[in-house]
Design a protein around this motif. Structure first.
Motif, PDB file in Angstrom:
ATOM      1  N   TYR A  55      39.053  43.938  51.158  1.00  0.00           N
ATOM      2  CA  TYR A  55      39.665  44.947  50.217  1.00  0.00           C
ATOM      3  C   TYR A  55      38.482  45.811  49.844  1.00  0.00           C
ATOM      4  O   TYR A  55      38.522  47.047  50.055  1.00  0.00           O
ATOM      5  CB  TYR A  55      40.686  44.256  49.108  1.00  0.00           C
ATOM      6  N   SER A 112      29.824  48.052  31.401  1.00  0.00           N
ATOM      7  CA  SER A 112      30.249  48.962  32.522  1.00  0.00           C
ATOM      8  C   SER A 112      31.583  49.815  32.140  1.00  0.00           C
ATOM      9  O   SER A 112      31.252  50.792  32.617  1.00  0.00           O
ATOM     10  CB  SER A 112      30.722  48.191  33.763  1.00  0.00           C
ATOM     11  N   VAL A 172      30.093  40.113  44.674  1.00  0.00           N
ATOM     12  CA  VAL A 172      31.476  39.343  44.716  1.00  0.00           C
ATOM     13  C   VAL A 172      31.409  38.400  45.854  1.00  0.00           C
ATOM     14  O   VAL A 172      31.714  36.922  45.658  1.00  0.00           O
ATOM     15  CB  VAL A 172      32.639  40.227  44.900  1.00  0.00           C
ATOM     16  N   PHE A 197      40.520  45.740  39.165  1.00  0.00           N
ATOM     17  CA  PHE A 197      41.428  46.460  39.847  1.00  0.00           C
ATOM     18  C   PHE A 197      42.194  47.284  38.875  1.00  0.00           C
ATOM     19  O   PHE A 197      42.831  48.422  39.305  1.00  0.00           O
ATOM     20  CB  PHE A 197      42.239  45.503  40.910  1.00  0.00           C
ATOM     21  N   GLY A 202      40.432  40.236  48.446  1.00  0.00           N
ATOM     22  CA  GLY A 202      39.112  40.006  47.795  1.00  0.00           C
ATOM     23  C   GLY A 202      37.839  41.010  48.584  1.00  0.00           C
ATOM     24  O   GLY A 202      37.987  42.015  48.650  1.00  0.00           O
ATOM     25  N   TRP A 257      27.380  51.504  44.091  1.00  0.00           N
ATOM     26  CA  TRP A 257      28.054  50.643  43.174  1.00  0.00           C
ATOM     27  C   TRP A 257      29.085  50.016  44.028  1.00  0.00           C
ATOM     28  O   TRP A 257      29.137  48.594  43.834  1.00  0.00           O
ATOM     29  CB  TRP A 257      28.583  51.542  41.906  1.00  0.00           C
ATOM     30  N   ILE A 296      29.273  35.429  44.982  1.00  0.00           N
ATOM     31  CA  ILE A 296      29.758  34.603  43.851  1.00  0.00           C
ATOM     32  C   ILE A 296      31.205  33.853  44.213  1.00  0.00           C
ATOM     33  O   ILE A 296      31.113  32.724  43.814  1.00  0.00           O
ATOM     34  CB  ILE A 296      30.134  35.375  42.449  1.00  0.00           C
TER      35      ILE A 296
HETATM   36  C1  HEM Z   1      31.836  37.690  39.215  1.00  0.00           C
HETATM   37  C2  HEM Z   1      32.200  38.950  38.897  1.00  0.00           C
HETATM   38  C3  HEM Z   1      33.127  39.630  39.715  1.00  0.00           C
HETATM   39  C4  HEM Z   1      33.812  39.431  40.614  1.00  0.00           C
HETATM   40  C5  HEM Z   1      34.176  38.142  41.363  1.00  0.00           C
HETATM   41  C6  HEM Z   1      34.749  40.280  40.945  1.00  0.00           C
HETATM   42  C7  HEM Z   1      35.634  40.356  42.034  1.00  0.00           C
HETATM   43  C8  HEM Z   1      36.606  41.390  42.295  1.00  0.00           C
HETATM   44  C9  HEM Z   1      37.760  41.319  43.380  1.00  0.00           C
HETATM   45  C10 HEM Z   1      37.885  40.411  44.377  1.00  0.00           C
HETATM   46  C11 HEM Z   1      38.075  42.742  43.277  1.00  0.00           C
HETATM   47  C12 HEM Z   1      39.326  42.957  44.210  1.00  0.00           C
HETATM   48  C13 HEM Z   1      40.823  43.166  43.434  1.00  0.00           C
HETATM   49  C14 HEM Z   1      41.107  41.681  43.113  1.00  0.00           C
HETATM   50  O1  HEM Z   1      41.872  40.994  43.959  1.00  0.00           O
HETATM   51  O2  HEM Z   1      40.724  41.210  42.112  1.00  0.00           O
HETATM   52  C15 HEM Z   1      37.570  43.326  42.413  1.00  0.00           C
HETATM   53  C16 HEM Z   1      37.721  44.850  41.888  1.00  0.00           C
HETATM   54  C17 HEM Z   1      37.145  45.562  41.098  1.00  0.00           C
HETATM   55  N1  HEM Z   1      35.974  45.334  40.239  1.00  0.00           N
HETATM   56 FE1  HEM Z   1      35.231  43.443  40.197  1.00  0.00          FE
HETATM   57  N2  HEM Z   1      34.348  41.517  40.150  1.00  0.00           N
HETATM   58  C18 HEM Z   1      33.496  41.075  39.508  1.00  0.00           C
HETATM   59  C19 HEM Z   1      32.561  42.026  38.520  1.00  0.00           C
HETATM   60  C20 HEM Z   1      33.123  43.086  38.188  1.00  0.00           C
HETATM   61  C21 HEM Z   1      32.448  43.954  37.529  1.00  0.00           C
HETATM   62  C22 HEM Z   1      31.265  43.556  36.243  1.00  0.00           C
HETATM   63  C23 HEM Z   1      32.991  45.240  37.084  1.00  0.00           C
HETATM   64  C24 HEM Z   1      32.664  46.282  36.132  1.00  0.00           C
HETATM   65  C25 HEM Z   1      33.634  47.216  35.797  1.00  0.00           C
HETATM   66  C26 HEM Z   1      33.990  45.023  38.204  1.00  0.00           C
HETATM   67  C27 HEM Z   1      34.936  46.266  38.660  1.00  0.00           C
HETATM   68  C28 HEM Z   1      35.845  46.125  39.574  1.00  0.00           C
HETATM   69  C29 HEM Z   1      36.684  47.400  39.713  1.00  0.00           C
HETATM   70  C30 HEM Z   1      36.584  48.852  39.402  1.00  0.00           C
HETATM   71  C31 HEM Z   1      37.502  47.073  40.798  1.00  0.00           C
HETATM   72  C32 HEM Z   1      38.582  47.745  41.663  1.00  0.00           C
HETATM   73  C33 HEM Z   1      37.878  48.418  42.920  1.00  0.00           C
HETATM   74  C34 HEM Z   1      38.650  49.221  43.904  1.00  0.00           C
HETATM   75  O3  HEM Z   1      39.919  49.064  43.631  1.00  0.00           O
HETATM   76  O4  HEM Z   1      38.333  49.688  44.963  1.00  0.00           O
HETATM   77  N3  HEM Z   1      34.181  43.726  38.759  1.00  0.00           N
HETATM   78  N4  HEM Z   1      36.501  42.766  41.702  1.00  0.00           N
END
Ligand code: HEM
Length: 284
Positions: free
Chosen positions: A264, A60, A246, A128, A261, A238, A249
């Motif tokens: 948000y 990605s 999310v 994030f 989470g 996307w 999972i």
């Molecule tokens: C098991 C897989 C995944 C889980 C559980 C997950 C979970 C999350 C969560 C909970 C957030 C909110 C921020 C935080 O508190 O961490 C987040 C944000 C984000 N994740 Fe994932 N994520 C996964 C896979 C991915 C993948 C494959 C990408 C690809 C690059 C990705 C890209 C992002 C991005 C860019 C954000 C920021 C979104 C924003 O601020 O609007 N995530 N993710």
């Protein structure tokens, strides 16, 4: 039949032997720097599914790199009134986005049980903190100075994001083009503090309305509008698929990056890059 197949195989082997540059200086692996690329997947936990988690993020990020490459160039072309090459680049971005959306179909093969096995080894790392994702958001027009702060400890990323935050987005550049074409775009929309969030504007909506009502007269601007809508539409798809993956999972647990989470991620679905390109549809 069997004889014909073995003839073909012999012919294939002979052709290979005669044509391939067996001792070439520049190899595929060297050109692509594969040894370094393939050394970048280093799971921390020893759990089977962590490899998929790393690969999907890295794939990605590579696509995000290509999107940035195309989007910066498209913005530059629009600035120079060269819309045709910009359209080609925006179309390519849309195709890449389709790949990025499809990737979730692979990730959903990972169950909550699979993810829980290695989640602790991620520490506080989270998408994030993806500086490429944030740069793309800024370039498309979702400006939020607060988002740069996460990168303060890394000078290069911090400076890069600060720079893009203060530059006009691809939408701002498109509105400047509309103004050059004689549309009544307020001065405060062609020159302003670009780091501040975009505020929707009635005159801008009217300009797009004029373009959508008289497509024959403004065909290239009409095409530009639709290419931008494609980009935002795919970006939202996307975001939505990420949120649902999310939810599937980790349910409603907090994110590793510290946000609430899923709730948000759901709020981010209300963000718009090109608000008047959506509101004009109601106005028509
Ligand atoms: C098991 C897989 C995944 C889980 C559980 C997950 C979970 C999350 C969560 C909970 C957030 C909110 C921020 C935080 O508190 O961490 C987040 C944000 C984000 N994740 Fe994932 N994520 C996964 C896979 C991915 C993948 C494959 C990408 C690809 C690059 C990705 C890209 C992002 C991005 C860019 C954000 C920021 C979104 C924003 O601020 O609007 N995530 N993710």
């Amino acid at each position: 039949m069997a004889n014909r197949d073995s003839d073909k195989m012999t012919q294939y082997a002979v052709e290979l032997e005669d044509t391939v540059h067996w001792d070439q200086e520049m190899s595929y692996g060297q050109y692509l720097d594969l040894e370094r690329l393939l050394a970048c997947q280093q799971p921390n936990s020893g759990q089977h599914d962590e490899m998929l988690f790393i690969v999907i993020h890295q794939v990605s990020e590579l696509w995000l790199k290509q999107c940035l490459h195309e989007a910066h160039a498209a913005a530059e072309h629009i600035r120079e009134n060269k819309l045709k090459p910009a359209f080609k680049m925006l179309s390519r971005i849309a195709r890449i986005q389709e790949q990025m959306i499809h990737v979730w179909e692979v990730l959903v093969t990972m169950t909550p049980a699979d993810y829980t096995c290695f989640r602790d080894s991620l520490g506080q790392s989270s998408g994030f903190q993806s500086y490429q994702y944030r740069e793309l958001e800024f370039l498309l027009g979702n400006k939020n100075p607060r988002m740069v702060e996460v990168h303060r400890s890394h000078r290069q990323h911090y400076e890069r994001l600060t720079q893009v935050l203060h530059e006009p987005s691809i939408y701002d550049i498109s509105l400047q083009l509309l103004k050059r074409r004689g549309f009544d775009i307020p001065d405060s929309y062609v020159k302003r503090d670009w780091s501040q969030p975009y505020q929707p504007c009635a005159e801008v909506e009217q300009a797009w309305g004029e373009i959508y009502r008289h497509t024959d007269e403004h065909w290239d601007l009409y095409e530009l509008a639709e290419k931008l809508v494609d980009t935002e539409y795919n970006f939202q798809k996307w975001r939505f698929s990420h949120m649902k993956t999310v939810e599937r999972i980790i349910g409603y647990k907090r994110g590793t990056g510290g946000t609430a989470g899923v709730s948000y991620l759901a709020k981010a679905l209300d963000l718009q890059f090109f608000p008047e390109l959506w509101s004009v549809r109601t106005a028509m």
